[in-house]
Each structure stands twice: as structure tokens, then as C-alpha cells.
Design an enzyme around this catalytic site. Structure first.
Site, short mmCIF file in Angstrom:
data_model
loop_
_atom_site.label_atom_id
_atom_site.label_comp_id
_atom_site.label_asym_id
_atom_site.label_seq_id
_atom_site.Cartn_x
_atom_site.Cartn_y
_atom_site.Cartn_z
N GLY A 16 113.40 101.29 37.41
CA GLY A 16 114.03 100.04 36.55
C GLY A 16 115.28 100.70 36.15
O GLY A 16 116.12 100.31 35.28
N THR A 60 117.96 98.88 37.12
CA THR A 60 118.86 97.80 36.69
C THR A 60 118.36 97.17 35.23
O THR A 60 119.08 96.18 34.71
CB THR A 60 118.64 96.47 37.64
OG1 THR A 60 117.36 95.97 37.73
CG2 THR A 60 119.07 96.85 39.08
N ARG A 103 114.44 96.21 42.09
CA ARG A 103 113.80 95.00 42.85
C ARG A 103 114.94 94.37 42.95
O ARG A 103 114.99 93.55 44.30
CB ARG A 103 112.77 94.29 42.02
CG ARG A 103 111.37 95.00 42.22
CD ARG A 103 110.42 94.45 41.19
NE ARG A 103 110.82 94.32 39.78
CZ ARG A 103 110.12 93.98 38.93
NH1 ARG A 103 108.92 93.40 39.23
NH2 ARG A 103 110.41 93.91 37.79
N LYS A 149 107.87 104.69 26.14
CA LYS A 149 106.82 103.87 25.47
C LYS A 149 107.08 102.47 25.74
O LYS A 149 107.73 101.85 26.33
CB LYS A 149 107.12 104.14 23.88
CG LYS A 149 108.48 103.42 23.41
CD LYS A 149 108.50 103.74 21.79
CE LYS A 149 107.97 102.54 21.06
NZ LYS A 149 108.87 101.48 20.77
N ASP A 169 109.15 109.87 22.92
CA ASP A 169 109.64 109.47 21.79
C ASP A 169 110.97 109.70 21.51
O ASP A 169 111.17 110.76 20.96
CB ASP A 169 108.58 109.70 20.64
CG ASP A 169 108.83 109.15 19.37
OD1 ASP A 169 109.94 108.95 19.05
OD2 ASP A 169 108.01 108.65 18.91
N HIS A 170 112.12 108.79 21.50
CA HIS A 170 113.33 109.14 21.74
C HIS A 170 113.93 109.43 20.11
O HIS A 170 114.68 110.35 20.19
CB HIS A 170 114.02 108.09 22.26
CG HIS A 170 114.75 106.78 21.12
ND1 HIS A 170 113.62 105.88 21.05
CD2 HIS A 170 115.38 106.74 20.32
CE1 HIS A 170 114.02 105.01 20.17
NE2 HIS A 170 115.39 105.70 19.72
N LYS A 228 116.55 112.89 18.42
CA LYS A 228 117.66 112.92 17.31
C LYS A 228 117.94 114.22 16.61
O LYS A 228 116.87 114.87 16.28
CB LYS A 228 117.22 111.84 16.38
CG LYS A 228 117.43 110.18 17.09
CD LYS A 228 117.29 109.09 16.29
CE LYS A 228 117.11 108.16 16.79
NZ LYS A 228 118.36 106.98 17.14
N GLU A 248 116.36 98.43 10.29
CA GLU A 248 117.29 98.14 11.35
C GLU A 248 117.90 96.30 10.76
O GLU A 248 117.10 95.59 10.54
CB GLU A 248 116.70 97.87 12.71
CG GLU A 248 116.22 99.16 13.19
CD GLU A 248 115.42 98.67 14.76
OE1 GLU A 248 116.32 99.08 15.69
OE2 GLU A 248 114.25 98.43 14.54
N ASP A 290 105.50 99.12 17.48
CA ASP A 290 106.81 99.38 18.29
C ASP A 290 107.22 100.38 17.34
O ASP A 290 108.21 101.47 18.14
CB ASP A 290 107.56 98.17 17.74
CG ASP A 290 109.09 98.53 18.46
OD1 ASP A 290 109.04 98.87 19.73
OD2 ASP A 290 109.98 98.15 17.83
N HIS A 295 107.38 106.39 16.32
CA HIS A 295 108.52 107.19 15.62
C HIS A 295 108.13 107.71 14.39
O HIS A 295 108.16 108.74 13.82
CB HIS A 295 109.69 106.32 15.50
CG HIS A 295 110.19 105.76 16.88
ND1 HIS A 295 110.29 106.27 18.13
CD2 HIS A 295 110.85 104.58 17.23
CE1 HIS A 295 110.45 105.45 18.94
NE2 HIS A 295 110.92 104.45 18.50
C1 BG6 Z 1 112.75 101.42 20.09
C2 BG6 Z 1 112.10 100.23 19.54
O1 BG6 Z 1 111.63 102.36 20.17
O2 BG6 Z 1 113.43 102.07 19.07
C3 BG6 Z 1 113.24 99.30 19.01
O3 BG6 Z 1 111.24 99.82 20.60
C4 BG6 Z 1 114.01 99.99 17.93
O4 BG6 Z 1 112.55 98.09 18.58
C5 BG6 Z 1 114.67 101.26 18.39
O5 BG6 Z 1 115.09 99.00 17.73
C6 BG6 Z 1 115.12 102.03 17.36
O6 BG6 Z 1 115.78 103.09 17.71
P1 BG6 Z 1 117.34 103.41 17.38
O7 BG6 Z 1 117.51 104.70 18.19
O8 BG6 Z 1 118.22 102.36 17.48
O9 BG6 Z 1 117.02 103.71 15.89
#
Ligand code: BG6
Length: 498
Positions: free
Chosen positions: A18, A20, A52, A158, A187-188, A192, A226, A245, A250
Site C-alpha cells: 500500500g 502509494t 500496484r 485496522k 490501534d494507533h 499516542k 472530530e 471505526d 480506539h
Molecule cells: C482512524 C479512523 O482510526 O482514526 C478515522 O479510521 C479517524 O476515521 C482517525 O479520523 C482519528 O485518528 P486521529 O489520530 O486523527 O485522532
């Protein structure tokens, strides 16, 4: 949790499927650049991006540089870019056929010789989820998934499945090729800074830990809000919605860190075991409970920062009669000795008036006597953990007003992480990439945590699917559906921000 970068040999090649895509350009490449900037990129390291689209490595590097200029938290300096540029390569092939994987294998072996990367591999799947299983199968068939005398890891973005059944089936396929300890489910949020700080705040401060239970805490609020709408991700979001999502991943991860018992030590499994117990202790959702305590929303047109914003249903690749939720608020209970009696309120949504992610711990109130008998309204003590923006912690308390001498005012004791002495806070992906290379999976989700989270999310998704909602029910640029406020007002409470 392991924090000493130099203690392990991180020599390796990271292969990004992935190459690109949006994630690679917005998050992964800036993370690599910032690792270079902070002198943390391993000495023997290379990055091979697979996509690709046909293009040369030179072309690809030019595109990466453009993205870095837009998305990196540090300014791009020539010398530092050169350090990164020389280790970035692009390979193009179709992920589904086997031929490209054989070519990749040859290329990786050559790069091992050039960069001294010792056969160590991390494969990062930054692709649409429908490719996860195929890519892992091909890695296996081509012999790329095993390397003798070196490590071989899989990083998976995810969404991990779209419900419990699909997540299970995906997991079974991965386990045919990789061991659980070789799989890094991202799970980013766990990368943080303030999320990692939750355990430190709780388990290294007497005054917090002693009060951290239902005897002293009135309620806990987790809000991930957001300003951004779904933008160009309508196609993905239509099949996801806020529950899948944000809540399944999260929010439940944050909840488990806020509510967990102290682990026996700081090893990966000890921490994950305690987090898992929290998710398992969430009180079963009955249909009646869900009807009363879940609020779903979808944004209509509005204005954010003076700019017109389309309704969700008018976003690209979204159905005109879409019933996908872009907002969810919910009350839940954790049925264990620590938390019986303390409600947790959670909410997340898109296209709201502001972006902020925070946890508010509301302490119980004092009896309404003395100062609070008639003259003053009591405002409870709040501990606010700000995940973003303005990463930090504040503690609100009551004090005498110095000016009027006969008033009580609220003050915040505030600690902000983003000050001039600390520089800006590292992005989650910087930490997570290093953890993959170190083999430390503490900040990634273990399968049983993912499984338990899907069991919770599935109940709410079923409820959504069985009922109809009057969407859109909030305008873009507002504070979300009115019902989300009523949910707390009914309990004599309020959301503390937005
Ligand atoms: C992602 C979601 O996991 O997290 C997005 O798929 C969301 O929809 C994003 O906008 C939010 O992450 P962050 O780091 O910008 O708060």
C-alpha cells in the site's frame, strides 16, 4: 513497557504494502522522517514500498518528499531527507499474483547485502482489508514469511474484521502463517503519548490511584471528537460507521486502560491480561438498555470554521439514504468491584464544532453544606487527560477568589506537554514503528482483546441494524445530537466540554 531503543538490534527491512496509499503518505513516511530527525532510525534499515501503480523508485521518492512537506511535524531538512531517501525503494506488482513476491524476495536479499539488514523483516499491510488474507498467503507461498535465523513480523492495520465472525476468520488465516507474538495489530491511539501516560498517571501517583474507584469517582467520560467529516473515505466509512471505526477499537482500548487493575508487572502480557478483564466485565447490553443508553447520529449540512460542509449523505461514495452513523454516544457499566456504580459515558463523532480527544474523571461532590449550602453552586473536581490537541493533564478544584474575597472560583492546575522545552509531541506511528522493530507488542492489540471488543460492538451494531433512526439529526459544526446531552441530563450530569 520497553523504552530503551538501543538495547536491541533493530537492523531490518520494512516492506509496506500500500506504498502509494493515504496512510503511507500521511502517517508512515512522516513517521520515518521524524525518526531520522530525532536520530532514532536504525543504522541498518531499508523501506520497500509495494504498490500496484507503475513508477520508479526515484519518482516515488519525489512523491514522498511532497507528502513530507505537507504532513511531517518537523520541517524537512536536506541532510535528514537524504538519509531517508537513500533507504526508500519502490516495487510495483499485483498483490494477488505470486510472481511479484518472488521478485520481491530477490530484491530484499540484495538489499540485505547492501544495508546489512540480516534477513529481518516486518511486513506492514497498509492496504484495504480485503487484501489482508491474500497478501499473507502469498508471503507464505513465496517463502517470504519465514526467514531462518532472523525475525519475521506482520503489522496489520485496522479494521481487523467487520464483526466478530469476520475478525475470527481473518485471525485464523493469519495464525496459519504467523504466531500470535509475530502479529502486530495496530490501534494507533495506543501509540499516542497521553494514552501511554494513563498507566503512569494511575500507577505512580498515590493521590490518583487511591481515589480511582467508584467510592470517589462519580463518572468517567471519554470523548473522541472530530471536526473532519469522512472526506474521501466515504466508500470505507459507509460499511463502517462510528461504532466500527472508533468505538470497537480506539474507545474500548482507552476504556480498558482507564479502568484496568494494576498489572503484576510491566510485561506485555501482564498489561494485556488486565485490559482484557475490563472489556469482559462490561455489563451485558440488553435491548432495553441499548434503547435507553445509546444515541446514534449522522451529520447534515452545516458550517465549520465558516466553511460550508456537505451533509454526510452528500459526501463522495455515500448513499443518498445512508443509515450509517457518524456519531455515537453511550453509557455503560463495568461490573467489577472497582467500578460497580460508576457510569462510563463515551462519545465519538465526525463533523463536529471542534476536534478534541479527552478523558474526564469527575470526582464525587461534597455534601451541600458550608459553602455550598446556599450561595455557591458546587462544581466537582475534575481530572482531565487531554489526548489531543494540547496534550496534557489538568486538575480542576475550587478556591477562594482573590479579588472579591467572598466568592468561590474554579481553578485549573494545568500541565501541557507541548511546550518549548519538550518540542512537539511525537506522532503515534513513530513509537509504533520502533516497537515493531523491537518486537514489543505492548501497544498493539492481542487477539483476545480484539475478540472481546467485537462482542461488545456487535451488540450495538445489531441494535442499529434492527432500528430506524431519524437521520440526519445534527448539523455539521455543532456539538452533535441533542439526545447525547439528554443522555447525561437524565442522570443529573453533563458532558464537561464542547
Ligand atoms: C482512524 C479512523 O482510526 O482514526 C478515522 O479510521 C479517524 O476515521 C482517525 O479520523 C482519528 O485518528 P486521529 O489520530 O486523527 O485522532
Amino acid at each position: 513497557m520497553n523504552t530503551n531503543v538501543s538495547e536491541k538490534d533493530l537492523s531490518s527491512i520494512m516492506v509496506i504494502f500500500g506504498g502509494t496509499g493515504d496512510l503511507t503518505h500521511r502517517k508512515l513516511m512522516p513517521a520515518f522522517y521524524n525518526l531520522v530527525h530525532d536520530n532514532l532510525l536504525p543504522k541498518h534499515f531499508a523501506i520497500v514500498c509495494v504498490g500496484r501503480r507503475e513508477k520508479s523508485s526515484e519518482e516515488y521518492r519525489r512523491e514522498v518528499l511532497d507528502s513530507l512537506k505537507r504532513f511531517s511535524r518537523n520541517k524537512i531538512e536536506d541532510q535528514k531527507w537524504k538519509r531517508l531517501e537513500q533507504v526508500v525503494f519502490y516495487e510495483n506488482f499485483d498483490f494477488t499474483g505470486l510472481e511479484g513476491y518472488h521478485r520481491l524476495k530477490k530484491r530484499l536479499n540484495e538489499l540485505d547485502d547492501i544495508f546489512g539488514t540480516k534477513g529481518n523483516r516486518a511486513y506492514y499491510l497498509a492496504v484495504a482489508p480485503e487484501y489482508f488474507e491474500t497478501i499473507v498467503q502469498r508471503l507464505d507461498e513465496s517463502g517470504l514469511a519465514r526467514s531462518v535465523g532472523s525475525w519475521n513480523r506482520l503489522v496489520i492495520e485496522k479494521p481487523f474484521g467487520k464483526d466478530l465472525a469476520t475478525a475470527r476468520s481473518l485471525n485464523e488465516s493469519l495464525l496459519k502463517v504467523y504466531r500470535e507474538d509475530e502479529i502486530f495489530r495496530i490501534d494507533h491511539y495506543l501509540g499516542k503519548d497521553m494514552i501511554q501516560n494513563i498507566m503512569v498517571l494511575r500507577f505512580s501517583n498515590f493521590m490518583f490511584e487511591q481515589l480511582w474507584n467508584s467510592k470517589y469517582i462519580d463518572n468517567i467520560q471519554i470523548s473522541l471528537l472530530e471536526k473532519e467529516g469522512v472526506g474521501s473515505r466515504g466508500g470505507y466509512y459507509e460499511n463502517s460507521g462510528a461504532i466500527r471505526d472508533m468505538l470497537q477499537s480506539h474507545i474500548l482500548q482507552i476504556l480498558s486502560l482507564v479502568a484496568m487493575e494494576p498489572p503484576v508487572d510491566l510485561t506485555t502480557d501482564a498489561i494485556r491480561n488486565e485490559k482484557l478483564k475490563v472489556i469482559r466485565a462490561i455489563e451485558e447490553f440488553t435491548p432495553e438498555f441499548l434503547r435507553k443508553n445509546v444515541v446514534l447520529g449522522q451529520y447534515g449540512a452545516g458550517y465549520i470554521d465558516g466553511r460550508p460542509v456537505p451533509a454526510y449523505r452528500d459526501e463522495e461514495r455515500v448513499a443518498k439514504d445512508s443509515m450509517t452513523e457518524t456519531f455515537v454516544a453511550l453509557k455503560l457499566h463495568i461490573n467489577n468491584f472497582r467500578w460497580a456504580g460508576t457510569p462510563f459515558y463515551i462519545r465519538t463523532g465526525k463533523s463536529l464544532a471542534k476536534s478534541s480527544a479527552e478523558i474526564v474523571i469527575q470526582m464525587k461532590s461534597l455534601p451541600n453544606i458550608l459553602y455550598f449550602r446556599e450561595r455557591y453552586t458546587q462544581i466537582p473536581n475534575l481530572l482531565v487527560i487531554r489526548i489531543q490537541p494540547n496534550v496534557g493533564v489538568s486538575l480542576r478544584f475550587n478556591t477562594k477568589d482573590f479579588k472579591s474575597h467572598n466568592n468561590i472560583v474554579q481553578q485549573n492546575m494545568d500541565f501541557s506537554h507541548e511546550n518549548s522545552s519538550q518540542g512537539n509531541t511525537p506522532e503515534a506511528y513513530e513509537r509504533l514503528i520502533l516497537d515493531v522493530l523491537r518486537g514489543d507488542s505492548t501497544l498493539f492489540s492481542r487477539w483476545d482483546e480484539v475478540e472481546a471488543s467485537w462482542k461488545i460492538a456487535d451488540r450495538i451494531i445489531e441494535y442499529r441494524e434492527r432500528n430506524s433512526f431519524d437521520f440526519p439529526n445534527y448539523n455539521a459544526g455543532t456539538t452533535g445530537p441533542v439526545k447525547a446531552f439528554e443522555l447525561l441530563a437524565r442522570d443529573g450530569r453533563e458532558w464537561w466540554s464542547l
